[in-house]
Structures are given as C-alpha cells and as structure tokens.
Scaffold this motif. Sequence first.
Motif, PDB file in Angstrom:
ATOM      1  N   ALA D  10       0.845  -1.209   0.000  1.00 57.61           N
ATOM      2  CA  ALA D  10       0.000   0.000   0.000  1.00 57.61           C
ATOM      3  C   ALA D  10       0.875   1.252   0.000  1.00 57.61           C
ATOM      4  N   ILE D  11       1.920   1.251   0.810  1.00 58.64           N
ATOM      5  CA  ILE D  11       2.804   2.434   0.883  1.00 58.64           C
ATOM      6  C   ILE D  11       3.544   2.620  -0.441  1.00 58.64           C
ATOM      7  N   GLY D  12       4.032   1.503  -0.984  1.00 61.96           N
ATOM      8  CA  GLY D  12       4.771   1.597  -2.261  1.00 61.96           C
ATOM      9  C   GLY D  12       3.912   2.209  -3.350  1.00 61.96           C
ATOM     10  N   LEU D  13       2.662   1.712  -3.460  1.00 58.78           N
ATOM     11  CA  LEU D  13       1.764   2.236  -4.504  1.00 58.78           C
ATOM     12  C   LEU D  13       1.405   3.697  -4.213  1.00 58.78           C
ATOM     13  N   THR D  14       1.170   4.017  -2.934  1.00 58.64           N
ATOM     14  CA  THR D  14       0.814   5.402  -2.586  1.00 58.64           C
ATOM     15  C   THR D  14       1.937   6.368  -2.953  1.00 58.64           C
ATOM     16  N   VAL D  15       3.170   5.995  -2.605  1.00 58.85           N
ATOM     17  CA  VAL D  15       4.314   6.879  -2.908  1.00 58.85           C
ATOM     18  C   VAL D  15       4.494   7.002  -4.425  1.00 58.85           C
ATOM     19  N   ALA D  16       4.340   5.872  -5.138  1.00 58.19           N
ATOM     20  CA  ALA D  16       4.517   5.923  -6.609  1.00 58.19           C
ATOM     21  C   ALA D  16       3.495   6.881  -7.225  1.00 58.19           C
ATOM     22  N   VAL D  17       2.254   6.819  -6.740  1.00 55.96           N
ATOM     23  CA  VAL D  17       1.201   7.685  -7.320  1.00 55.96           C
ATOM     24  C   VAL D  17       1.440   9.139  -6.911  1.00 55.96           C
ATOM     25  N   LEU D  18       1.701   9.376  -5.621  1.00 56.58           N
ATOM     26  CA  LEU D  18       1.867  10.760  -5.153  1.00 56.58           C
ATOM     27  C   LEU D  18       3.114  11.417  -5.755  1.00 56.58           C
ATOM     28  N   SER D  19       4.056  10.606  -6.252  1.00 54.31           N
ATOM     29  CA  SER D  19       5.275  11.210  -6.844  1.00 54.31           C
ATOM     30  C   SER D  19       4.909  12.089  -8.033  1.00 54.31           C
ATOM     31  N   TYR D  20       3.739  11.854  -8.631  1.00 56.57           N
ATOM     32  CA  TYR D  20       3.318  12.656  -9.808  1.00 56.57           C
ATOM     33  C   TYR D  20       3.085  14.116  -9.401  1.00 56.57           C
ATOM     34  N   VAL D  21       2.439  14.328  -8.229  1.00 57.56           N
ATOM     35  CA  VAL D  21       2.154  15.720  -7.826  1.00 57.56           C
ATOM     36  C   VAL D  21       3.281  16.285  -6.972  1.00 57.56           C
ATOM     37  N   LEU D  22       3.933  15.420  -6.185  1.00 52.61           N
ATOM     38  CA  LEU D  22       4.955  15.962  -5.269  1.00 52.61           C
ATOM     39  C   LEU D  22       6.311  16.120  -5.966  1.00 52.61           C
ATOM     40  N   TYR D  23       6.495  15.415  -7.084  1.00 51.57           N
ATOM     41  CA  TYR D  23       7.763  15.536  -7.815  1.00 51.57           C
ATOM     42  C   TYR D  23       7.414  15.843  -9.277  1.00 51.57           C
ATOM     43  N   ARG D  24       7.366  14.874 -10.163  1.00 50.00           N
ATOM     44  CA  ARG D  24       6.809  15.074 -11.519  1.00 50.00           C
ATOM     45  C   ARG D  24       6.525  13.713 -12.130  1.00 50.00           C
ATOM     46  N   GLU D  25       6.004  13.668 -13.372  1.00 50.39           N
ATOM     47  CA  GLU D  25       5.690  12.375 -13.996  1.00 50.39           C
ATOM     48  C   GLU D  25       6.972  11.569 -14.112  1.00 50.39           C
ATOM     49  N   PRO D  27       8.580   7.073 -14.445  1.00 48.98           N
ATOM     50  CA  PRO D  27       8.207   5.675 -14.781  1.00 48.98           C
ATOM     51  C   PRO D  27       7.420   4.971 -13.676  1.00 48.98           C
ATOM     52  N   ALA D  28       7.802   5.224 -12.412  1.00 49.10           N
ATOM     53  CA  ALA D  28       7.076   4.544 -11.305  1.00 49.10           C
ATOM     54  C   ALA D  28       5.605   4.961 -11.340  1.00 49.10           C
ATOM     55  N   TYR D  29       5.360   6.266 -11.578  1.00 42.48           N
ATOM     56  CA  TYR D  29       3.963   6.739 -11.622  1.00 42.48           C
ATOM     57  C   TYR D  29       3.249   6.125 -12.828  1.00 42.48           C
ATOM     58  N   ARG D  30       3.928   6.125 -13.978  1.00 45.69           N
ATOM     59  CA  ARG D  30       3.275   5.592 -15.197  1.00 45.69           C
ATOM     60  C   ARG D  30       2.863   4.133 -14.975  1.00 45.69           C
ATOM     61  N   MET D  31       3.739   3.372 -14.273  1.00 47.31           N
ATOM     62  CA  MET D  31       3.446   1.947 -14.017  1.00 47.31           C
ATOM     63  C   MET D  31       2.239   1.833 -13.079  1.00 47.31           C
ATOM     64  N   ALA D  32       2.235   2.644 -12.024  1.00 47.70           N
ATOM     65  CA  ALA D  32       1.108   2.592 -11.062  1.00 47.70           C
ATOM     66  C   ALA D  32      -0.182   2.993 -11.767  1.00 47.70           C
ATOM     67  N   GLU D  33      -0.088   3.973 -12.654  1.00 46.74           N
ATOM     68  CA  GLU D  33      -1.286   4.432 -13.385  1.00 46.74           C
ATOM     69  C   GLU D  33      -1.828   3.313 -14.277  1.00 46.74           C
ATOM     70  N   ALA D  34      -0.916   2.628 -14.999  1.00 48.13           N
ATOM     71  CA  ALA D  34      -1.357   1.540 -15.890  1.00 48.13           C
ATOM     72  C   ALA D  34      -2.031   0.435 -15.069  1.00 48.13           C
ATOM     73  N   LEU D  35      -1.436   0.135 -13.906  1.00 41.17           N
ATOM     74  CA  LEU D  35      -1.997  -0.898 -13.017  1.00 41.17           C
ATOM     75  C   LEU D  35      -3.394  -0.478 -12.549  1.00 41.17           C
ATOM     76  N   PHE D  36      -3.529   0.782 -12.161  1.00 38.75           N
ATOM     77  CA  PHE D  36      -4.816   1.276 -11.621  1.00 38.75           C
ATOM     78  C   PHE D  36      -5.900   1.233 -12.700  1.00 38.75           C
ATOM     79  N   VAL D  37      -5.556   1.756 -13.896  1.00 43.48           N
ATOM     80  CA  VAL D  37      -6.554   1.776 -14.973  1.00 43.48           C
ATOM     81  C   VAL D  37      -6.983   0.335 -15.297  1.00 43.48           C
ATOM     82  N   GLY D  38      -5.992  -0.570 -15.362  1.00 45.34           N
ATOM     83  CA  GLY D  38      -6.296  -1.963 -15.701  1.00 45.34           C
ATOM     84  C   GLY D  38      -7.179  -2.629 -14.663  1.00 45.34           C
TER      85      GLY D  38
END
Lengths: 206, 275, 260, 206
Positions: D10-25, D27-38
């Motif tokens: 849960a923490i790993g996925l949360t950090v990967a997703v939040l990295s989009y707003v707290l840092y920038r787009e 690969p970790a975010y793109r992977m989490a996004e693909a997983l979420f959409v799927g």
Amino acid sequence: MSLINRREIPIAIGVAACTLVIASYFTDNASLASASGSLQLWGIIIAGFATLLGLFSYVAYNGRQIVKKRSVYSGVAVASALGTIAIGLALSPSSSQYSWLTSNILTPLSMSVGSFIGFFIVSAAFRTFRARSLEAGIVLAAAAMIMLKNMPVGEYLLPGVLPLGNWLNDIVSLGGNRGFTIAFAVGAIIAGVRQILGFERGRVAK
Amino acid sequence: MSALERLAKMDRRVMYWAMLLLIALPYAVPLGLPMQISTYSTEFKTTIDALAPGDVVLVSMDIGLGSVSELGGGIIALAKQLSAQGVKVVAVSTVAEGSLVFDQYFRPVLTSAGYGYGVDYVNLGYAAGDETMIASIAENMREVYSRDYAGNDAASLPLLQAADDYSAYRLVVTFDAGTATGFYARQWQAKYGTPVLSVPTAVNFSYFYPLYQAGSVEAILNGPRGCAEYEQLIGAPGLANQGIDALSMGQLVVIAFIVLGNVAFVGERLRRRKQ
Amino acid sequence: MIQRIGVLALLIFILAATLVSLYAGSKGRYRELRRIPGLEVIKEAVGRSAEMGRGVIFSTGSGSGGLNSDSAPYHLAGLNTLGYVANLAATAQTPLTFVSAYPELMPLAQDTMRDAYTVAGEPEAYSDAAVQYYGKGWGYASACMGRMEEERPAAALWLGIFWSEALLLSETGNAVGAFQIAGQPDSVNLPFQIASCDYVLIGEEMFVTGAYLSGDKALLGSVFAAEATKVLVITLVVGGAILSTISVAWLSQLLIAGGV
Amino acid sequence: MIPALESWVAIGLTVAVLSYVLYRENPAYRMAEALFVGISLGNVVVMAVRSLQSSGMNPLLGGNLTLAIPVALGLLLFTVYSKRLGKLSQWPVAVMSGVGVGLAIRGAAHTYIYDQIKASMQPVIIWGDPMATLNAVLVLAGVVSTLTYFLFTVEGGAGGARVKTTGRYFMMLFFGAMFGQVAMTRITYITGRAQLLVQFLTSLLT
C-alpha cells in the motif's frame, strides 16, 4: 435503403422505451409498471454486454500500443485488466484472492489518485480565486466563508461564522441553487425530447 | 521578476507539499480541536433510536473505496448503533466498490456483536443499473438479486426471503458519493413513503439539501463533520474525529493560499500602477 | 388511475410546447439566442490547436451513470457538440480524441465523428481508434490524465456530466497548457471547472449548444419551449408566494395534492 | 515492528502515485497508473458480468424466455465492427437511451422542477419576524433572477440586464458556497493517505 440502415427504427425504439418508462410513473397500472420494470432490467442486461464491447476496444487499443510503440505500460494495463477479470469471474468477487487484490492494490491506488483532487483544489484556488471582479470576489468570499464554517477551529478564528455560514449555505445560496436546478431540469427534458426524436445528433455536423 | 511576480507564479509543488505535511500533522500529534453538534446529526441519531429489535433496514453502500476516508467513521458508528438495537440489515450497492466497503467496515462490527449471516444481515453486493436497479428492487428484490455477493442462492438466505420488497423495510440509509439519495427519494420515498436517510459526502450535502428541506429525505449527515458529530452522539469518537482535525488543517492551507494569491495579485496591480 | 397529476400536467405542458416549437421553428418562426461566450470560443480553440500542431481531447465525463441512467441527456448533449467539433477538427486537420466513460457511448461517438469527417470532405482522416474507453470513475480519469501528459493537447472540451473526476481532468489540462471549455449541469462539481477551465457553460447553456452552433431552425425553435416553461415557473413561484403571503392557500394545496 | 506485506504494498503504490504531484511524472507513476486503470476496468467488467449473469442469463436459462430479447439486443452491439451491419448497433443503444431519457424526464419533472416550485411558494412577508421575511425575499429573488438569467431569447432592456446580472451573482454565490462545502470532501481524500503514511512511519520507528 435497406431495413438495417433506416434511422427511423432506433428512433422508434427510443420513443417507445422512453414513453413507457414515463407513463409507468404517472399511473398505478400494474402491467405498465411491470413492463417499465422489465424494460429497465433490459437496460441492465444490455449494459453488461456493452461493457464487454468496451473491454474489446480497450484491449485492441492497448494491443496496438504494445505492437507499435513497444509500450510496457500498455502491456501492464492489459495484463492487469485481464488478470482481474480472470480472478473475479473464475473465483467470484468474494474470493480471498479477489478481495486481497481489491483491498491491497486497487484501494491504495484508487485513494491515492483520488487524493490528487484535494491537492488540485489548492493550485486551482490559488490561481483563480483572485478578486479581479465583483463576481470573482463573490465566489471567493463564499468559498472561504463555508470552509471556515465547516472547521471546528473556524468558530474560534471568526466567532459567529457558524450561524453566518449556515445562513449563507441554507438560505442565501438556496435561491441560486433552485433557479439553477430548475433551469437545467427544463433544459434536460427538452433536450431529451429532441434527442429521442433524433433531432439533434445528425444536424450539428452539417 | 519582482518578489510578487515570483509569488504569483509559484510552483504547484510548494502548495502540494504544504498541504500534505500540515494534514499529516494531527495524525502524528493529536490536536483534539473542540466541536459544536449540529441539529442535522441529532435528528439523524434520534431517527435511528426509534428502530425496534427485529426491524429490517436497507443499507445502500453507494460509495467507492476512495470515499471511505470521509464516511468510514459514520459507517462504523451506524453499524454500532444498529447492532446495539438488534436491527436486521440488508446491504445493496449501486457502486462496483460499494460491496467491498460494506465487507471491510460495516460487517466486522456486526460479526463482533454476534450477528449471523443470512439471518441477521445479508450483503447482496453490487447490481448495475443505478436508478433502474433501485426502482426494480423496490418492486421485487430477488428479480435483481438471484444470488448474494458471495454467490449464495437467494433461497438459502432466510432474511432475504422475508424482506423481498419495499414493505419489509422500516427505512433506507444510503452512504452516498453520487446520486443514490436522489434515486431512493424518487423510487422509494416518493413512490412508497419509505423514509430515506442519507449520509452524503460533504460534496453532496448541499446537493441533497433541497430534497431534505422538501421532505423527500428524512434525515441527513453533513459529510465527515456530520460523521464526527454522530460518533460523539453515540459516545464512540473514532476515525471521523481524527479526520476532522486533519481536515481543518487542510482547509486552513487552502484559505492561506487564496489569501497569498490575492496578495500577489493586488500587490502586482499596485506596483504596475505606480510605474 | 392517474397519479401525480400535477407533475403530469407540468410535463404535458413542456412536451406540447417542445413539439409545437420544433414544428414552428422548422417553418422559420424562432428567436435569436443571446451570445454565449463558451460556445463562441470553440472554433477558436480548435483553430489554436491546429496552429500549435497539438490535438484536441473531448469527453462527456463519468458522472452518475451511462445511457440507462438519468445522466443520458447530458452525455447525449455532449455527443451533440462532438459532431460540430469533429467537423472543425477535420477541416483544420488537427487530431481529435474522444474518451468515453461508458461503452454504450462508443457506437454513437464513432457514428457522429464518421459523419462529421465525411461532411467535411475528409472521410479517410477518421479512424475508429479516435474513440477510446478505459472504464469509468477515477480509473477513466487517470487514463485521460495519462493521455494528456503523453499527447499534450492544445484544447480540451469537457461537455457532459462530471463528478469528482472534473478537477482531475481540468487541472491536468491546465498543467499541460490546454485551452479548456467545460459544460455540465452538476452544481456540485461545476464550481471546480469554473476554477480551473478557461470557459464554462453553466447548466442549461449546454442544452442550447446544438441550436446555437448549427443554427438549425427547428432546434432554435425548440428553445422557445424552455423559455415558456421558465416564464411559467416564475409566474407560479411569484404568484404562489404572493397568495401564501395573504394566506390564500388553494394554489399551494393544489400543487401538494398534484405531487402525490 | 516490521509492518506486514500488505502495508508495504500500500505504501509503495501510494508513494509511486503521489510522486506525480509531489515531484513530476516518472516511470514509477506511469506503471502505477497503468496498473490502476487496468484493475479498475477489470473490476467494472467483473461487476457487469456478474450482474449480467444474476439479472439476465440465470433467469433466462431458468425459463424466463422474454429475456432472450435483451440478450439478443446486447449481442447486436458487436455489429459496430462491421461496415455493412454497423447501424444495427444503434438499436440496443436506443433501448438504453430511451430508458435513461425516460428516467431523466420523469425524475427531473418531479424532483427538480415540481418539488422546487412547491418548496418556493413560501410567504414573502412573515408578519412580526423581519429576519424570516428577509430570508424569504432573498430566496425568492434568487430563484426569479437566476431563472431570468437563463432566458436566452429575452433581453428585457436595461432592467432585464440588471436582473440577469443579479441572477448571475446569486449563482456565483451558490457556486462559491458549493466549492467551500465540496472542498471538505475532497481534502478527506488526502487525510486518508496522510494517515496511512504517518501510521507506516510510526510503526517503523517504534
């Protein structure tokens, strides 16, 4: 023009379904109520098939991305969708594997993406809520007032904000709420009639 | 670029970091801010008080997992009050994730109070169709739900046999991040007079306020704040109270940046007029 | 036996006014609409995206449900504007992507865009891949955000019904520099589009889109039915308020009885 | 105390997703996004298929033959891929939009117009209670001026323009109040994540 391509048939189906659903609301006639009920049930069943159609289009689109752009992300997007479906249907959604997947992967992802909305409120409000006109000032003041009202500490920052905020929320904005609601409801009904009679879609493209 | 111009063009991430850190603060260091109880919450609790042991209520989980951080406290508090009064519960959902929310937050309270599945409570889970589904289950529950969420056949659930249409239910409670309250107001209250209680996300409180004022909704809680007040009313402060303090910090940050945005805007206009 | 007779009477008034005004309009009897800024700038937005060589993204949102829910008129109103935008995009030769949150919208969107590209004389520029589906709710919003980060569209049109996904879409659109026009009837989420988009169609303004953009006589005529209904509502509200002030209650009694 | 596997995920996925707003787009975010959409699409498909089985296929196989019609209509959706038969896919869509528009029209007419008119017919002057009178006037003025704003073909000269502007101000006040009220919900999406992060860190440190 062959039967298949005639536009009148889907229009006739739409008008029949729409009239029946409306009529059943205004009479206590049992057969109308059960006809409208089963028509709504048909809607649920067709929606199920539509979701399968959507799945094919999703897999086709991502498949093209995998082939054309070697996109790893599209690969993950397809694999995670099909994996979830396999577990959900083969083992039923209440199986322990499926609930592990949803509560430990889907939930954190869903809640984290949802949290963007909270973050985006700050950047949107910072950029837009500037007193550049009376109208913008009204939106800004009302928003700030209600936020202060909804905070327990707000009552200590600005005494009397609770009654004032409730007055703003329950009375002053009620008129605007009702007017807006009535107007869009009128618009929706008339637009609905135009849409069902086939007046809208084809014309705008000309 | 003047200080004011830099302030006006501030990088978004500064705001986002400020938001996260200040919201996390109350979870690390409990603030315990005081709170006044509103009439909406008191009215909600007394409506539930009126239920007698053996009554059946419909609980409609119309929120996704994302809304649990807002209404989770209210869900647990309602489960506590209903189980303390021996009220039977049939759960449905118009949202795909709703049945998961029931299993993770409502069900544990019932099982720890000794409720038997199929006799005292049933989770029928999600059915597609939104207003269509809600209209259909009022007329015939088993036409839409031939099986419950776990796949057990309807025939094997005595509670579902007894509570097959609207007449069996004393009231409906919907935890609502969408328009389920409107659906139940139209398809249950307007048609059959069944009282509808709504626990909307704060977003939807003003949305359904006209329905509450017009009498189509019996009682309503005002989002997370309403849940925190309800928790205190039944004497079990928990998830919702902790969330309210964090929420207050978040809203303070939004107001602070609105003020900052206007300082930059007005300051810049004055500076340009001087030149 | 008829029930809710008062609501039925109101509905018959609206339906009759609509059919009459549609017919009168088609015979040339209609009134001009006042200027609606949000609709004027659609042509500008598509033109701008062609100049910058960046595409247009269009969606009718997720909201409370698809075609078999009471959100149907909003999705259909959004699809109606899609026809006009597709025509502009085909002529300006700028890519247009439609993302639908409900699969049943896809056949309608494909049909609308195929007709618009053919009418604009660019039938081969259209491909079914321009209409995409990624599920609904935040999953749909997350996919849209990804598409916008990847393709960096210069224009984004959010016309339909949007709930909490509204800000996910329009704040990302702002971050990638898109010119954004939103329109929807949902008063809960419209304020967020007001805060993050360049132009917003408020509530009923999105239902006159077809009439305003196409100038089609019948559609312009049907706007009269909405005007007549609103004038009727104003009369009833003001009349009812005055009557109940002087404690004459028959009108409100009548309405209460008619609503059951 | 080392947290369980689930909270690391849960923490790993949360950090990967939040990295989009707290840092920038990234690969970790793109992977989490693909997983979420799927997974979220997979969940929608699972729920739709389960609902299709429980409301459609089981009763049909159990003898309710009228359900063959919606099942056939649902299958017609797949004609969308054929050039010749493509228009047939409009038929099931017409059933759905007919039902949907019907529900919208009957619901809007009753709940969003009729009930609102009924609720607006309050006395404007309440003798001996100036505050209630002010409130009644404010609500009535709000409803009437907002509805006037939505008159698209009626200008009404200078007076009309002023009423329309007043209506727009009433609505902006309503939208501002709504923004403030809704912000509370949206910020709770962040509080959930902040709680998870703090709990994880404290469990690591203690």
